[in-house]
Design a protein around this motif. Structure first.
Motif, PDB file in Angstrom:
ATOM      1  N   SER A 167       0.494   6.660   1.988  1.00  0.00           N
ATOM      2  CA  SER A 167       1.529   6.891   2.995  1.00  0.00           C
ATOM      3  C   SER A 167       0.894   7.136   4.356  1.00  0.00           C
ATOM      4  O   SER A 167      -0.311   7.370   4.481  1.00  0.00           O
ATOM      5  CB  SER A 167       2.388   8.105   2.597  1.00  0.00           C
ATOM      6  OG  SER A 167       1.578   9.253   2.465  1.00  0.00           O
ATOM      7  N   GLY A 168       1.702   7.061   5.381  1.00  0.00           N
ATOM      8  CA  GLY A 168       1.253   7.367   6.736  1.00  0.00           C
ATOM      9  C   GLY A 168       0.307   6.316   7.280  1.00  0.00           C
ATOM     10  O   GLY A 168       0.475   5.113   7.069  1.00  0.00           O
ATOM     11  N   TRP A 169      -0.719   6.812   8.013  1.00  0.00           N
ATOM     12  CA  TRP A 169      -1.669   5.892   8.645  1.00  0.00           C
ATOM     13  C   TRP A 169      -2.495   5.122   7.626  1.00  0.00           C
ATOM     14  O   TRP A 169      -3.000   4.034   7.923  1.00  0.00           O
ATOM     15  CB  TRP A 169      -2.600   6.681   9.564  1.00  0.00           C
ATOM     16  CG  TRP A 169      -3.499   7.645   8.827  1.00  0.00           C
ATOM     17  CD1 TRP A 169      -3.236   8.937   8.537  1.00  0.00           C
ATOM     18  CD2 TRP A 169      -4.785   7.348   8.291  1.00  0.00           C
ATOM     19  NE1 TRP A 169      -4.281   9.504   7.842  1.00  0.00           N
ATOM     20  CE2 TRP A 169      -5.259   8.541   7.679  1.00  0.00           C
ATOM     21  CE3 TRP A 169      -5.601   6.221   8.253  1.00  0.00           C
ATOM     22  CZ2 TRP A 169      -6.482   8.630   7.059  1.00  0.00           C
ATOM     23  CZ3 TRP A 169      -6.828   6.301   7.633  1.00  0.00           C
ATOM     24  CH2 TRP A 169      -7.271   7.501   7.036  1.00  0.00           C
ATOM     25  N   LYS A 170      -2.619   5.672   6.407  1.00  0.00           N
ATOM     26  CA  LYS A 170      -3.410   4.994   5.390  1.00  0.00           C
ATOM     27  C   LYS A 170      -2.784   3.666   4.997  1.00  0.00           C
ATOM     28  O   LYS A 170      -3.498   2.680   4.744  1.00  0.00           O
ATOM     29  CB  LYS A 170      -3.560   5.904   4.171  1.00  0.00           C
ATOM     30  CG  LYS A 170      -4.364   7.163   4.429  1.00  0.00           C
ATOM     31  CD  LYS A 170      -4.527   7.998   3.182  1.00  0.00           C
ATOM     32  CE  LYS A 170      -3.183   8.623   2.772  1.00  0.00           C
ATOM     33  NZ  LYS A 170      -3.342   9.505   1.596  1.00  0.00           N
ATOM     34  N   ALA A 171      -1.448   3.619   4.933  1.00  0.00           N
ATOM     35  CA  ALA A 171      -0.785   2.358   4.582  1.00  0.00           C
ATOM     36  C   ALA A 171      -1.013   1.297   5.651  1.00  0.00           C
ATOM     37  O   ALA A 171      -1.108   0.100   5.352  1.00  0.00           O
ATOM     38  CB  ALA A 171       0.705   2.590   4.373  1.00  0.00           C
ATOM     39  N   TRP A 172      -1.124   1.715   6.935  1.00  0.00           N
ATOM     40  CA  TRP A 172      -1.376   0.750   8.011  1.00  0.00           C
ATOM     41  C   TRP A 172      -2.840   0.312   8.061  1.00  0.00           C
ATOM     42  O   TRP A 172      -3.170  -0.742   8.615  1.00  0.00           O
ATOM     43  CB  TRP A 172      -0.971   1.353   9.356  1.00  0.00           C
ATOM     44  CG  TRP A 172       0.506   1.562   9.487  1.00  0.00           C
ATOM     45  CD1 TRP A 172       1.182   2.729   9.438  1.00  0.00           C
ATOM     46  CD2 TRP A 172       1.481   0.540   9.685  1.00  0.00           C
ATOM     47  NE1 TRP A 172       2.527   2.531   9.575  1.00  0.00           N
ATOM     48  CE2 TRP A 172       2.745   1.180   9.740  1.00  0.00           C
ATOM     49  CE3 TRP A 172       1.443  -0.848   9.814  1.00  0.00           C
ATOM     50  CZ2 TRP A 172       3.928   0.488   9.917  1.00  0.00           C
ATOM     51  CZ3 TRP A 172       2.623  -1.532  10.008  1.00  0.00           C
ATOM     52  CH2 TRP A 172       3.851  -0.866  10.050  1.00  0.00           C
ATOM     53  N   ALA A 173      -3.744   1.122   7.504  1.00  0.00           N
ATOM     54  CA  ALA A 173      -5.158   0.758   7.544  1.00  0.00           C
ATOM     55  C   ALA A 173      -5.513  -0.327   6.535  1.00  0.00           C
ATOM     56  O   ALA A 173      -6.496  -1.058   6.717  1.00  0.00           O
ATOM     57  CB  ALA A 173      -6.026   2.001   7.289  1.00  0.00           C
ATOM     58  N   TYR A 174      -4.723  -0.449   5.456  1.00  0.00           N
ATOM     59  CA  TYR A 174      -5.026  -1.454   4.433  1.00  0.00           C
ATOM     60  C   TYR A 174      -4.932  -2.885   4.971  1.00  0.00           C
ATOM     61  O   TYR A 174      -5.833  -3.709   4.706  1.00  0.00           O
ATOM     62  CB  TYR A 174      -4.118  -1.263   3.230  1.00  0.00           C
ATOM     63  CG  TYR A 174      -4.643  -0.253   2.256  1.00  0.00           C
ATOM     64  CD1 TYR A 174      -5.445  -0.628   1.186  1.00  0.00           C
ATOM     65  CD2 TYR A 174      -4.368   1.102   2.400  1.00  0.00           C
ATOM     66  CE1 TYR A 174      -5.946   0.305   0.292  1.00  0.00           C
ATOM     67  CE2 TYR A 174      -4.858   2.047   1.521  1.00  0.00           C
ATOM     68  CZ  TYR A 174      -5.648   1.644   0.469  1.00  0.00           C
ATOM     69  OH  TYR A 174      -6.152   2.565  -0.406  1.00  0.00           O
ATOM     70  N   PRO A 175      -3.898  -3.263   5.709  1.00  0.00           N
ATOM     71  CA  PRO A 175      -3.870  -4.637   6.246  1.00  0.00           C
ATOM     72  C   PRO A 175      -5.052  -4.935   7.169  1.00  0.00           C
ATOM     73  O   PRO A 175      -5.594  -6.039   7.148  1.00  0.00           O
ATOM     74  CB  PRO A 175      -2.537  -4.689   6.997  1.00  0.00           C
ATOM     75  CG  PRO A 175      -1.708  -3.622   6.389  1.00  0.00           C
ATOM     76  CD  PRO A 175      -2.643  -2.537   6.005  1.00  0.00           C
ATOM     77  N   ILE A 214      -4.491   1.724  -8.998  1.00  0.00           N
ATOM     78  CA  ILE A 214      -5.957   1.847  -9.061  1.00  0.00           C
ATOM     79  C   ILE A 214      -6.628   0.826  -8.145  1.00  0.00           C
ATOM     80  O   ILE A 214      -7.590   1.135  -7.431  1.00  0.00           O
ATOM     81  CB  ILE A 214      -6.432   1.684 -10.513  1.00  0.00           C
ATOM     82  CG1 ILE A 214      -5.888   2.833 -11.373  1.00  0.00           C
ATOM     83  CG2 ILE A 214      -7.954   1.626 -10.587  1.00  0.00           C
ATOM     84  CD1 ILE A 214      -6.209   2.679 -12.853  1.00  0.00           C
ATOM     85  N   LEU A 215      -6.108  -0.403  -8.131  1.00  0.00           N
ATOM     86  CA  LEU A 215      -6.680  -1.426  -7.271  1.00  0.00           C
ATOM     87  C   LEU A 215      -6.524  -1.082  -5.793  1.00  0.00           C
ATOM     88  O   LEU A 215      -7.464  -1.250  -4.997  1.00  0.00           O
ATOM     89  CB  LEU A 215      -6.026  -2.781  -7.556  1.00  0.00           C
ATOM     90  CG  LEU A 215      -6.391  -3.464  -8.876  1.00  0.00           C
ATOM     91  CD1 LEU A 215      -5.647  -4.780  -9.016  1.00  0.00           C
ATOM     92  CD2 LEU A 215      -7.894  -3.706  -8.957  1.00  0.00           C
ATOM     93  N   VAL A 216      -5.351  -0.611  -5.429  1.00  0.00           N
ATOM     94  CA  VAL A 216      -5.115  -0.245  -4.031  1.00  0.00           C
ATOM     95  C   VAL A 216      -5.995   0.929  -3.624  1.00  0.00           C
ATOM     96  O   VAL A 216      -6.569   0.970  -2.528  1.00  0.00           O
ATOM     97  CB  VAL A 216      -3.627   0.067  -3.811  1.00  0.00           C
ATOM     98  CG1 VAL A 216      -3.387   0.626  -2.407  1.00  0.00           C
ATOM     99  CG2 VAL A 216      -2.785  -1.183  -4.012  1.00  0.00           C
ATOM    100  N   ALA A 217      -6.148   1.916  -4.523  1.00  0.00           N
ATOM    101  CA  ALA A 217      -6.979   3.075  -4.196  1.00  0.00           C
ATOM    102  C   ALA A 217      -8.459   2.709  -4.107  1.00  0.00           C
ATOM    103  O   ALA A 217      -9.207   3.305  -3.315  1.00  0.00           O
ATOM    104  CB  ALA A 217      -6.770   4.165  -5.252  1.00  0.00           C
ATOM    105  N   GLY A 218      -8.902   1.725  -4.885  1.00  0.00           N
ATOM    106  CA  GLY A 218     -10.315   1.343  -4.855  1.00  0.00           C
ATOM    107  C   GLY A 218     -10.646   0.271  -3.842  1.00  0.00           C
ATOM    108  O   GLY A 218     -11.830  -0.077  -3.685  1.00  0.00           O
ATOM    109  N   ALA A 263       0.819  -1.206   0.000  1.00  0.00           N
ATOM    110  CA  ALA A 263       0.000   0.000   0.000  1.00  0.00           C
ATOM    111  C   ALA A 263       0.853   1.256   0.000  1.00  0.00           C
ATOM    112  O   ALA A 263       0.542   2.244  -0.683  1.00  0.00           O
ATOM    113  CB  ALA A 263      -0.927  -0.015   1.220  1.00  0.00           C
ATOM    114  N   GLU A 264       1.953   1.233   0.738  1.00  0.00           N
ATOM    115  CA  GLU A 264       2.843   2.400   0.776  1.00  0.00           C
ATOM    116  C   GLU A 264       3.519   2.610  -0.568  1.00  0.00           C
ATOM    117  O   GLU A 264       3.685   3.749  -1.023  1.00  0.00           O
ATOM    118  CB  GLU A 264       3.883   2.211   1.880  1.00  0.00           C
ATOM    119  CG  GLU A 264       4.721   3.456   2.164  1.00  0.00           C
ATOM    120  CD  GLU A 264       5.644   3.239   3.338  1.00  0.00           C
ATOM    121  OE1 GLU A 264       5.902   4.206   4.079  1.00  0.00           O
ATOM    122  OE2 GLU A 264       6.112   2.091   3.531  1.00  0.00           O
TER     123      GLU A 264
END
Length: 220
Positions: A35-43, A99-103, A29-30
């Motif tokens: 970046s930041g907290w958003k990358a940790w929210a994906y898992p 695109i997949l990661v953002a969606g 995700a990063e």
């Protein structure tokens, strides 16, 4: 609560596998621009969808929607593990993967909502049983004093006589079967010195008892 948790090899392996998968999802995700907290929210999003689908499957094994979202979450987790194993350049992530990661958040929210809030068929309401009112008791002293009226006995009509049973029909024996039975009877007489009986002939020919009796009668 913590005393009931038993530390064994399976639990340790699960913690290690979860931590590695969590880290791989974060790295992917990063690298895709989160970046930041958003990358940790994906898992967390991927694992929560996987757990929700698994809980739904435990209650209904044939739920196709639960299997669909379980496979989607599993592919997302395995895909991140494989992509971060050196098969993908994390410094130059392709546009389709971005695109997949953002969606993914919208897709995960849709799947979690469908799994948790899927409507269930209402249970059929049972019709209330009507209370049966007891029949009113009518006090009639004039009737109670009189004895029960006994009707005169009527003569019992004579039963018709049962018809006599029809005589059993004699089965028709084919001539070929008679010739074969005669050979069997001759062979039995030569071997034992006595005439063949109905039970032996029936066993040798494999025919019903009445047919064997008719054959013996023709051989006599």
């Amino acid at each position: 609560m913590f005393r009931s948790i038993r530390i064994d090899a399976v639990l340790i392996q699960a913690v290690i596998a979860g931590a590695l998968s969590f880290a791989h999802l974060h790295d992917l995700a990063e690298a895709a621009g989160q970046s930041g907290w958003k990358a940790w929210a994906y898992p967390v999003s991927v694992d929560l969808l996987l757990v929700a689908a698994w809980r739904r499957l435990r209650g209904a094994r044939r739920d196709r929607s639960a299997w669909t979202w379980f496979v989607i979450a599993l592919v997302a987790s395995l895909g991140a593990n494989v992509a971060t194993a050196g098969l993908l350049d994390l410094d130059d992530v392709p546009a389709w993967l971005r695109i997949l990661v953002a969606g993914w958040p919208a897709l995960a929210f849709l799947g979690g909502t469908l799994l948790v809030h899927q409507p269930t068929e209402p249970a059929p309401a049972s019709a209330p049983a009507a209370a049966a009112d007891p029949a009113p008791v009518i006090d009639r002293p004039d009737v109670a004093d009189e004895g029960p009226e006994i009707a005169p006995a009527e003569p019992v009509p004579a039963l018709p006589e049962a018809p006599a049973p029809a005589p059993a029909s004699v089965p028709v024996v084919p001539p070929a079967l008679v010739d074969h039975a005669r050979k069997v009877a001759t062979e039995h007489r030569t071997r034992t010195g006595t005439d063949i009986d109905t039970a032996t002939l029936r066993a040798r020919l494999g025919v019903p008892e009445d047919l064997a009796g008719a054959i013996v009668a023709q051989l006599a």
